[in-house]
Design an enzyme around this catalytic site. Structure first.
Site, PDB file in Angstrom:
ATOM      1  N   SER A 135      67.371  64.467 -21.175  1.00  0.00           N
ATOM      2  CA  SER A 135      68.779  64.369 -22.117  1.00  0.00           C
ATOM      3  C   SER A 135      68.284  63.961 -23.612  1.00  0.00           C
ATOM      4  CB  SER A 135      69.258  62.872 -21.771  1.00  0.00           C
ATOM      5  OG  SER A 135      70.329  62.569 -22.699  1.00  0.00           O
ATOM      6  N   TYR A 148      69.232  53.786 -18.860  1.00  0.00           N
ATOM      7  CA  TYR A 148      69.424  55.418 -19.183  1.00  0.00           C
ATOM      8  C   TYR A 148      68.433  55.515 -20.317  1.00  0.00           C
ATOM      9  CZ  TYR A 148      71.154  59.970 -19.233  1.00  0.00           C
ATOM     10  OH  TYR A 148      71.576  61.367 -19.432  1.00  0.00           O
ATOM     11  N   LYS A 152      64.735  57.798 -19.682  1.00  0.00           N
ATOM     12  CA  LYS A 152      64.997  59.182 -20.193  1.00  0.00           C
ATOM     13  C   LYS A 152      63.650  59.341 -21.069  1.00  0.00           C
ATOM     14  CE  LYS A 152      68.176  61.141 -17.870  1.00  0.00           C
ATOM     15  NZ  LYS A 152      68.035  62.169 -16.752  1.00  0.00           N
TER      16      LYS A 152
HETATM   17  N1  LIG Z   1      76.426  64.843 -18.456  1.00  0.00           N
HETATM   18  C1  LIG Z   1      75.749  64.701 -19.788  1.00  0.00           C
HETATM   19  O1  LIG Z   1      76.532  64.489 -20.568  1.00  0.00           O
HETATM   20  C2  LIG Z   1      74.366  64.584 -19.453  1.00  0.00           C
HETATM   21  C3  LIG Z   1      73.863  64.932 -20.851  1.00  0.00           C
HETATM   22  C4  LIG Z   1      71.965  64.709 -20.749  1.00  0.00           C
HETATM   23  C5  LIG Z   1      71.477  64.934 -19.569  1.00  0.00           C
HETATM   24  N2  LIG Z   1      72.070  64.790 -18.470  1.00  0.00           N
HETATM   25  C6  LIG Z   1      71.485  64.693 -17.306  1.00  0.00           C
HETATM   26  O2  LIG Z   1      71.726  65.797 -16.605  1.00  0.00           O
HETATM   27  C7  LIG Z   1      71.204  65.641 -15.216  1.00  0.00           C
HETATM   28  C8  LIG Z   1      72.474  66.016 -14.357  1.00  0.00           C
HETATM   29  O3  LIG Z   1      73.710  65.232 -14.569  1.00  0.00           O
HETATM   30  P1  LIG Z   1      75.044  65.638 -14.543  1.00  0.00           P
HETATM   31  O4  LIG Z   1      75.643  65.344 -15.922  1.00  0.00           O
HETATM   32  O5  LIG Z   1      75.039  67.112 -13.995  1.00  0.00           O
HETATM   33  O6  LIG Z   1      75.756  64.527 -13.768  1.00  0.00           O
HETATM   34  P2  LIG Z   1      76.545  64.638 -12.130  1.00  0.00           P
HETATM   35  O7  LIG Z   1      76.941  63.110 -11.985  1.00  0.00           O
HETATM   36  O8  LIG Z   1      77.653  65.853 -12.145  1.00  0.00           O
HETATM   37  O9  LIG Z   1      75.434  65.250 -11.243  1.00  0.00           O
HETATM   38  C9  LIG Z   1      74.197  64.527 -10.828  1.00  0.00           C
HETATM   39  C10 LIG Z   1      73.992  64.831  -9.252  1.00  0.00           C
HETATM   40  O10 LIG Z   1      72.939  64.305  -8.845  1.00  0.00           O
HETATM   41  C11 LIG Z   1      73.016  63.879  -7.717  1.00  0.00           C
HETATM   42  N3  LIG Z   1      71.934  62.853  -7.353  1.00  0.00           N
HETATM   43  C12 LIG Z   1      71.862  61.656  -7.768  1.00  0.00           C
HETATM   44  N4  LIG Z   1      70.866  61.003  -7.260  1.00  0.00           N
HETATM   45  C13 LIG Z   1      70.389  61.810  -6.744  1.00  0.00           C
HETATM   46  C14 LIG Z   1      69.080  61.762  -5.735  1.00  0.00           C
HETATM   47  N5  LIG Z   1      68.388  60.622  -5.865  1.00  0.00           N
HETATM   48  N6  LIG Z   1      68.756  62.886  -5.045  1.00  0.00           N
HETATM   49  C15 LIG Z   1      69.480  64.136  -5.099  1.00  0.00           C
HETATM   50  N7  LIG Z   1      70.646  64.080  -5.849  1.00  0.00           N
HETATM   51  C16 LIG Z   1      70.962  62.944  -6.305  1.00  0.00           C
HETATM   52  C17 LIG Z   1      74.515  63.460  -7.626  1.00  0.00           C
HETATM   53  O11 LIG Z   1      74.888  63.294  -6.206  1.00  0.00           O
HETATM   54  C18 LIG Z   1      75.095  64.361  -8.529  1.00  0.00           C
HETATM   55  O12 LIG Z   1      75.629  65.589  -7.605  1.00  0.00           O
HETATM   56  C19 LIG Z   1      71.127  64.179 -14.980  1.00  0.00           C
HETATM   57  O13 LIG Z   1      69.603  63.853 -14.966  1.00  0.00           O
HETATM   58  C20 LIG Z   1      71.732  63.426 -16.318  1.00  0.00           C
HETATM   59  O14 LIG Z   1      70.856  62.441 -16.800  1.00  0.00           O
HETATM   60  C21 LIG Z   1      73.490  64.782 -18.433  1.00  0.00           C
END
Ligand SMILES: NC(=O)c1ccc[n+]([C@@H]2O[C@H](COP(=O)([O-])OP(=O)(O)OC[C@H]3O[C@@H](n4cnc5c(N)ncnc54)[C@H](O)[C@@H]3O)[C@@H](O)[C@H]2O)c1
Length: 257
Positions: A135, A148, A152
């Site tokens: 992130s 978080y 990260k």
């Molecule tokens: N959305 C944002 O703004 C953003 C920004 C930067 C980074 N991220 C990162 O992107 C990644 C995906 O996030 P997202 O925004 O798509 O969120 P999201 O909540 O849509 O998807 C995350 C998915 O991970 C699954 N999950 C959680 N723990 C798990 C585990 N132990 N094993 C298997 N699956 C698991 C959840 O069920 C969910 O479907 C994360 O690492 C998040 O930190 C997101």
């Protein structure tokens, strides 16, 4: 690997959000994809939508990672690309013990455990590719949640360490570091985060575009928001000025929410 066509790929946390978009895009590019998620229905649905294979389960615990890799190897033969994408955004402010524990497990130890099991085979054959969804919080910080931000940073540090240690033995490691992306995670996060990230939030498909371009380019950092490179440089060049700016942003969120 500069293209995923024909590659055996695993994406964790791919039942929704960024992971789902990555799985679909990789499949469209000709990869053979295994879709993991804790949510079995969501994993099955995404897999069905793009001709991939669902492998539901926990991609963080030692047993869960081992089971996922065994299933994926059965489906794919070699795992060419592993996307450690599952993540959690937990904890208001400093966060409690449970927030920290879950954040360490999913945001950091999931990557460590996958790498431990994948590395021997990858080093033996002289190639392997790991993409860690970190992130921009791992390069900067995320106001509103210390667990978080700190986990990260740890995930970024682990990815850097792997690249520094194993690049000459054929390992490619890349860190995907977006700012706001329109997913359930962003929707569920604090109003402060929405205020900070909302304006520049991008779609999951735009993240997938950046990942495909990042794989072709091969650089360590994949930055779907190009401005993050400048912010990261500013943080390093004048940390006090950067912290002052972040604190001003914090005070703005406190008066706005
Ligand atoms: N959305 C944002 O703004 C953003 C920004 C930067 C980074 N991220 C990162 O992107 C990644 C995906 O996030 P997202 O925004 O798509 O969120 P999201 O909540 O849509 O998807 C995350 C998915 O991970 C699954 N999950 C959680 N723990 C798990 C585990 N132990 N094993 C298997 N699956 C698991 C959840 O069920 C969910 O479907 C994360 O690492 C998040 O930190 C997101």
């Amino acid at each position: 690997m500069r293209s995923v066509a024909g590659a055996g790929v695993v994406v964790t946390g791919a039942g929704s959000g960024i992971g789902a978009a990555l799985a679909r895009r990789f499949a469209a590019e000709g990869a053979r994809v295994v879709v993991n998620d804790l949510n079995a229905d969501a994993a099955a649905q995404v897999a069905r939508s793009c001709g991939a294979t669902a492998a539901p389960g926990d991609a963080a615990s030692a047993d869960g990672v081992a089971a996922l890799l065994a299933t994926a190897a059965g489906v794919l033969g070699e795992i060419d690309l592993y996307c450690a994408n599952a993540g959690v955004a937990l904890g208001d402010g400093e966060g409690d013990e449970a927030d920290w524990e879950a954040s360490w497990q999913v945001n950091v130890m999931a990557h460590v455990r996958a790498a431990r099991l994948l590395l021997p085979g990858w080093l033996e054959r002289g190639s392997g590719h790991l993409i860690c969804t970190v992130s921009a919080a791992g390069l900067l910080t995320m106001l509103g949640t210390a667990p978080y931000s700190a986990t990260k940073h740890a995930a970024l540090s682990f990815a850097e360490w792997l690249a520094a240690t194993y690049a000459h033995r054929g390992l490619t490691v890349q860190a995907l570091c977006p700012m706001g992306v329109r997913t359930a995670m962003l929707d569920g996060i604090s109003p402060a985060a929405e205020l900070i990230l909302g304006e520049t939030a991008i779609t999951t498909e735009e993240v997938a575009d950046a990942v495909i371009a990042g794989i072709a380019g091969g650089g360590f950092l994949i930055l779907p928001h190009p401005d993050v490179a400048r912010m990261y440089a500013n943080r390093a060049a004048d940390t006090d000025r950067w912290l002052h700016g972040m604190n001003k942003l914090q005070t703005r969120t406190e008066t706005a929410v």
